[in-house]
Design a protein around this motif. Sequence first.
Motif, mmCIF file in Angstrom:
data_model
loop_
_atom_site.group_PDB
_atom_site.id
_atom_site.type_symbol
_atom_site.label_atom_id
_atom_site.label_comp_id
_atom_site.label_asym_id
_atom_site.label_seq_id
_atom_site.Cartn_x
_atom_site.Cartn_y
_atom_site.Cartn_z
ATOM 1 N N LYS A 1 17.324 -2.306 3.702
ATOM 2 C CA LYS A 1 17.110 -0.993 3.084
ATOM 3 C C LYS A 1 18.172 -0.683 2.038
ATOM 4 O O LYS A 1 17.864 -0.155 0.962
ATOM 5 C CB LYS A 1 17.090 0.083 4.161
ATOM 6 C CG LYS A 1 16.753 1.474 3.647
ATOM 7 C CD LYS A 1 16.638 2.457 4.801
ATOM 8 C CE LYS A 1 16.267 3.851 4.284
ATOM 9 N NZ LYS A 1 16.152 4.823 5.418
ATOM 10 N N LYS A 2 19.416 -1.001 2.343
ATOM 11 C CA LYS A 2 20.520 -0.709 1.424
ATOM 12 C C LYS A 2 20.344 -1.457 0.112
ATOM 13 O O LYS A 2 20.479 -0.867 -0.983
ATOM 14 C CB LYS A 2 21.845 -1.086 2.079
ATOM 15 C CG LYS A 2 23.071 -0.901 1.196
ATOM 16 C CD LYS A 2 24.332 -1.259 1.949
ATOM 17 C CE LYS A 2 25.567 -1.119 1.069
ATOM 18 N NZ LYS A 2 25.611 -2.126 -0.010
ATOM 19 N N ALA B 1 11.752 7.470 1.837
ATOM 20 C CA ALA B 1 11.284 8.228 3.002
ATOM 21 C C ALA B 1 9.770 8.358 2.968
ATOM 22 O O ALA B 1 9.100 8.292 4.011
ATOM 23 C CB ALA B 1 11.940 9.609 3.031
ATOM 24 N N ALA B 2 9.217 8.514 1.759
ATOM 25 C CA ALA B 2 7.763 8.635 1.617
ATOM 26 C C ALA B 2 7.076 7.310 1.976
ATOM 27 O O ALA B 2 6.057 7.302 2.678
ATOM 28 C CB ALA B 2 7.408 9.040 0.190
ATOM 29 N N THR B 3 7.630 6.194 1.512
ATOM 30 C CA THR B 3 7.031 4.904 1.858
ATOM 31 C C THR B 3 7.088 4.676 3.363
ATOM 32 O O THR B 3 6.148 4.145 3.949
ATOM 33 C CB THR B 3 7.730 3.727 1.141
ATOM 34 O OG1 THR B 3 9.102 3.642 1.553
ATOM 35 C CG2 THR B 3 7.676 3.907 -0.377
ATOM 36 N N SER B 4 8.187 5.087 3.989
ATOM 37 C CA SER B 4 8.333 4.939 5.438
ATOM 38 C C SER B 4 7.313 5.790 6.185
ATOM 39 O O SER B 4 6.710 5.351 7.177
ATOM 40 C CB SER B 4 9.751 5.323 5.863
ATOM 41 O OG SER B 4 9.911 5.216 7.257
ATOM 42 N N SER B 5 7.102 7.001 5.690
ATOM 43 C CA SER B 5 6.133 7.901 6.318
ATOM 44 C C SER B 5 4.721 7.344 6.216
ATOM 45 O O SER B 5 3.953 7.358 7.194
ATOM 46 C CB SER B 5 6.202 9.280 5.654
ATOM 47 O OG SER B 5 5.247 10.155 6.206
ATOM 48 N N TYR B 6 4.374 6.835 5.051
ATOM 49 C CA TYR B 6 3.052 6.228 4.862
ATOM 50 C C TYR B 6 2.890 5.001 5.756
ATOM 51 O O TYR B 6 1.821 4.771 6.326
ATOM 52 C CB TYR B 6 2.855 5.827 3.392
ATOM 53 C CG TYR B 6 2.454 6.958 2.482
ATOM 54 C CD1 TYR B 6 1.332 7.746 2.761
ATOM 55 C CD2 TYR B 6 3.182 7.241 1.321
ATOM 56 C CE1 TYR B 6 0.954 8.789 1.908
ATOM 57 C CE2 TYR B 6 2.810 8.276 0.462
ATOM 58 C CZ TYR B 6 1.698 9.049 0.770
ATOM 59 O OH TYR B 6 1.319 10.072 -0.063
ATOM 60 N N ARG C 1 0.827 -1.204 0.000
ATOM 61 C CA ARG C 1 0.000 0.000 0.000
ATOM 62 C C ARG C 1 0.862 1.256 0.000
ATOM 63 O O ARG C 1 0.580 2.229 -0.712
ATOM 64 C CB ARG C 1 -0.927 0.004 1.218
ATOM 65 C CG ARG C 1 -2.043 -1.015 1.158
ATOM 66 C CD ARG C 1 -2.739 -1.166 2.498
ATOM 67 N NE ARG C 1 -3.354 0.077 2.957
ATOM 68 C CZ ARG C 1 -3.893 0.244 4.159
ATOM 69 N NH1 ARG C 1 -3.870 -0.755 5.036
ATOM 70 N NH2 ARG C 1 -4.453 1.398 4.491
ATOM 71 N N THR C 2 1.935 1.237 0.787
ATOM 72 C CA THR C 2 2.795 2.425 0.874
ATOM 73 C C THR C 2 3.524 2.673 -0.442
ATOM 74 O O THR C 2 3.712 3.813 -0.843
ATOM 75 C CB THR C 2 3.828 2.296 2.015
ATOM 76 O OG1 THR C 2 4.785 1.282 1.713
ATOM 77 C CG2 THR C 2 3.148 1.980 3.335
ATOM 78 N N TRP C 3 3.923 1.600 -1.101
ATOM 79 C CA TRP C 3 4.619 1.761 -2.377
ATOM 80 C C TRP C 3 3.679 2.290 -3.456
ATOM 81 O O TRP C 3 4.073 3.092 -4.300
ATOM 82 C CB TRP C 3 5.227 0.427 -2.823
ATOM 83 C CG TRP C 3 6.577 0.185 -2.216
ATOM 84 C CD1 TRP C 3 6.889 0.173 -0.893
ATOM 85 C CD2 TRP C 3 7.789 -0.091 -2.910
ATOM 86 N NE1 TRP C 3 8.218 -0.093 -0.716
ATOM 87 C CE2 TRP C 3 8.801 -0.267 -1.937
ATOM 88 C CE3 TRP C 3 8.118 -0.227 -4.260
ATOM 89 C CZ2 TRP C 3 10.132 -0.553 -2.276
ATOM 90 C CZ3 TRP C 3 9.440 -0.524 -4.595
ATOM 91 C CH2 TRP C 3 10.427 -0.672 -3.611
ATOM 92 N N GLU C 4 2.440 1.861 -3.430
ATOM 93 C CA GLU C 4 1.461 2.369 -4.395
ATOM 94 C C GLU C 4 1.193 3.856 -4.160
ATOM 95 O O GLU C 4 1.104 4.647 -5.111
ATOM 96 C CB GLU C 4 0.159 1.576 -4.288
ATOM 97 C CG GLU C 4 0.264 0.159 -4.849
ATOM 98 C CD GLU C 4 -1.035 -0.611 -4.709
ATOM 99 O OE1 GLU C 4 -1.840 -0.260 -3.818
ATOM 100 O OE2 GLU C 4 -1.244 -1.559 -5.492
ATOM 101 N N LEU C 5 1.077 4.254 -2.895
ATOM 102 C CA LEU C 5 0.860 5.659 -2.561
ATOM 103 C C LEU C 5 2.048 6.520 -2.973
ATOM 104 O O LEU C 5 1.889 7.590 -3.578
ATOM 105 C CB LEU C 5 0.596 5.808 -1.056
ATOM 106 C CG LEU C 5 -0.724 5.249 -0.542
ATOM 107 C CD1 LEU C 5 -0.725 5.169 0.985
ATOM 108 C CD2 LEU C 5 -1.896 6.109 -1.025
#
Length: 215
Positions: A50-51, A72-77, A22-26
Amino acid sequence: MIKGFVFDMDGVLLDTETVCDRTWELAAKDFGLDPKDAMRIISLCRGTNKKTSREIILREVGADFDVDSYMAATSSYFKQIEAEEGIATKPHAMECLSYLKEKGYRLALASSTRQIVVEKQLKDTGLYDYFEFLICGDMVTNSKPDPEIYATAVNHLGLEPSECVAIEDSLNGLRSAKAAGLVTIMVPDRVGPNEDTGKVTDFVFDSLKGIIENF
């Protein structure tokens, strides 16, 4: 004789892979990335740290892609969804761990996720105390599919690789465990068994209940 079990966390014990998708789609929509491409790329990243995921994204999307902002965006979501909805355990997760513990098996965790995240999520879901050792992505040099993380887990348990079973859902994880010499069980999550997983999988169970029924 099997004496220990080493579990992956994401997609095996916790339903985090669904949230990650879901986070990757967002994030894909935010960064102009085709959602289908995002899902293809995340499938390559499953089980890695992560690396390594960062390297895969750059390889697949292009060197000029703002990978750090994307991640960072996927982590935030993820944090937003986790705070609002929580993280669910996979079917029979606690039942399976309780069963193995009662039978006297040694239990360890080998997750590519960072230690601080692993500890929080296991504590939040009540699974933390089942494990003697947690070997996390930031505690080893090489990510799955390299065998380091499973070799480290087995070493901490003081057992031989052949005495341990690895529970995995991803190709990268199965390759890591098999290369380290463990017996491998696949409990499919987002990706089902295929020709590639078959080369590194000893048993396939539909759910963690299969472990209870066979050990």
